[in-house]
Design a protein around this motif. Structure first.
Motif, short mmCIF file in Angstrom:
data_model
loop_
_atom_site.label_atom_id
_atom_site.label_comp_id
_atom_site.label_asym_id
_atom_site.label_seq_id
_atom_site.Cartn_x
_atom_site.Cartn_y
_atom_site.Cartn_z
N ARG A 146 -16.58 -42.78 -29.73
CA ARG A 146 -15.65 -43.65 -28.98
C ARG A 146 -14.38 -42.91 -28.61
NH1 ARG A 146 -15.38 -48.88 -32.57
NH2 ARG A 146 -13.41 -49.15 -31.48
N LEU A 147 -13.96 -41.95 -29.43
CA LEU A 147 -12.76 -41.17 -29.12
C LEU A 147 -13.09 -39.94 -28.27
CD1 LEU A 147 -10.77 -41.39 -32.47
CD2 LEU A 147 -10.36 -42.64 -30.34
N GLY A 148 -14.34 -39.82 -27.86
CA GLY A 148 -14.72 -38.76 -26.92
C GLY A 148 -15.11 -37.45 -27.57
N ALA A 149 -15.22 -37.44 -28.90
CA ALA A 149 -15.60 -36.20 -29.58
C ALA A 149 -17.10 -35.98 -29.45
CB ALA A 149 -15.21 -36.26 -31.05
N GLU A 150 -17.49 -34.73 -29.60
CA GLU A 150 -18.91 -34.39 -29.61
C GLU A 150 -19.29 -34.11 -31.06
OE1 GLU A 150 -21.86 -30.80 -28.21
OE2 GLU A 150 -19.91 -30.98 -27.24
N VAL A 151 -20.18 -34.92 -31.61
CA VAL A 151 -20.61 -34.69 -32.99
C VAL A 151 -21.71 -33.62 -32.97
CG1 VAL A 151 -21.50 -35.71 -35.12
CG2 VAL A 151 -19.98 -37.05 -33.63
N VAL A 152 -21.35 -32.43 -33.40
CA VAL A 152 -22.29 -31.31 -33.39
C VAL A 152 -23.44 -31.62 -34.35
CG1 VAL A 152 -22.54 -28.84 -33.91
CG2 VAL A 152 -20.46 -29.69 -32.82
N GLU A 153 -23.09 -32.14 -35.52
CA GLU A 153 -24.11 -32.53 -36.50
C GLU A 153 -23.49 -33.47 -37.51
OE1 GLU A 153 -27.81 -30.14 -37.74
OE2 GLU A 153 -26.21 -29.40 -39.02
N THR A 154 -24.31 -34.39 -38.03
CA THR A 154 -23.91 -35.15 -39.21
C THR A 154 -24.56 -34.44 -40.40
OG1 THR A 154 -25.79 -36.68 -39.16
CG2 THR A 154 -23.84 -37.30 -37.88
N ALA A 155 -23.87 -34.43 -41.53
CA ALA A 155 -24.36 -33.65 -42.66
C ALA A 155 -24.10 -34.37 -43.97
CB ALA A 155 -23.68 -32.28 -42.68
N GLY A 156 -25.02 -34.18 -44.90
CA GLY A 156 -24.86 -34.77 -46.22
C GLY A 156 -25.50 -33.89 -47.27
N ILE A 157 -25.27 -34.23 -48.52
CA ILE A 157 -25.94 -33.50 -49.61
C ILE A 157 -27.33 -34.09 -49.82
CG2 ILE A 157 -25.80 -32.80 -52.04
CD1 ILE A 157 -22.75 -33.38 -51.88
N ILE A 158 -27.40 -35.43 -49.84
CA ILE A 158 -28.64 -36.12 -50.24
C ILE A 158 -29.10 -37.09 -49.16
CG2 ILE A 158 -29.62 -37.70 -51.97
CD1 ILE A 158 -27.17 -36.83 -53.78
N GLU A 159 -30.40 -37.09 -48.92
CA GLU A 159 -31.01 -38.16 -48.12
C GLU A 159 -31.94 -38.97 -49.03
OE1 GLU A 159 -33.24 -36.91 -44.64
OE2 GLU A 159 -34.17 -38.90 -44.47
N LEU A 160 -31.89 -40.29 -48.89
CA LEU A 160 -32.83 -41.16 -49.60
C LEU A 160 -33.81 -41.71 -48.57
CD1 LEU A 160 -30.34 -43.18 -51.89
CD2 LEU A 160 -31.54 -41.03 -52.40
N PRO A 161 -34.95 -41.04 -48.37
CA PRO A 161 -35.86 -41.41 -47.28
C PRO A 161 -36.37 -42.85 -47.37
CG PRO A 161 -36.48 -39.29 -48.22
CD PRO A 161 -35.43 -39.87 -49.11
N GLU A 162 -36.52 -43.36 -48.59
CA GLU A 162 -37.03 -44.73 -48.75
C GLU A 162 -36.15 -45.77 -48.06
OE1 GLU A 162 -37.48 -45.57 -52.87
OE2 GLU A 162 -39.54 -44.82 -52.89
#
Ligand code: HSX
Length: 185
Positions: A146-162
């Motif tokens: 919304r502020l016009g930024a380009e999100v190159v990537e979102t990143a995290g340590i853990i994904e919980l696929p379930e």
């Protein structure tokens, strides 16, 4: 001294995440990153995974989600020699904000960011500790967009696929990187 040269770093780091059963409520397996952070070697290894991933990219800013995203996001920003932006829970930021509401299992939550936190066209890495339903990460993503930024990537340590957040984000073509994932118990 441990010989880590032949080890898969992500699996090694995953071993430092503590599972706390039935916290904060019955049936929840809480993935606790504090052991990973309090060991100086694993903390550095964790940060280095993100630094190596983004150091060759043009990144203008790192945005971190309240609250554990601040811990890794601010260190990552420092190492990449860029600024850090906090995306906070409702009511915590003093200046003019943009807000995004999202659904939790019971009820709603809102995250906010200062309107001058990023400029249009800024290339941003958005970081949090964990992706469950993806609600928090996607709310942060929408604020940055919304502020016009380009999100190159979102990143995290853990994904919980379930809990489906990662899959939902990939379906929406939102770039997502996580160090490790936890299936079931
Ligand atoms: C947890 O919930 C983590 O620290 C994240 O900020 C968030 C992830 O959940 P979800 O929004 O993906 O369901 O407190």
């Amino acid at each position: 001294m441990e010989n880590l040269s032949n080890l898969d770093y992500a699996s090694y780091l995953k071993g430092w995440i503590r599972t706390v059963p039935n916290w904060p409520s019955e049936g929840v397996m809480f993935r606790d990153i504090t052991p990973l952070l309090q060991n100086p070697k694993t903390f550095r290894m964790l940060i280095d995974i993100f630094v190596h991933r983004y150091m060759g990219e043009r990144i203008d800013m790192v945005a971190g989600l309240d609250a554990r995203g601040f811990i890794i996001g601010s260190v990552l920003a420092y190492e990449l020699n860029v600024g850090f932006v906090p995306i906070r829970k409702k009511g915590k930021l003093p200046f003019t904000t943009v807000a995004e509401e999202y659904e939790l299992e019971y009820g709603n939550a809102t995250v906010e960011m200062h309107t001058d936190a990023v400029k249009p066209g800024d290339r941003v890495v958005l970081i949090d500790d964990l992706i469950a339903t993806g609600g928090t990460m996607m709310a942060g993503y929408k604020l940055l967009q919304r502020l016009g930024a380009e999100v190159v990537e979102t990143a995290g340590i853990i994904e919980l696929p379930e809990l489906g957040g990662g899959e939902l984000m990939r379906d929406l073509n939102i770039p997502l990187f996580t160090v490790c994932s936890f299936d079931g118990h």
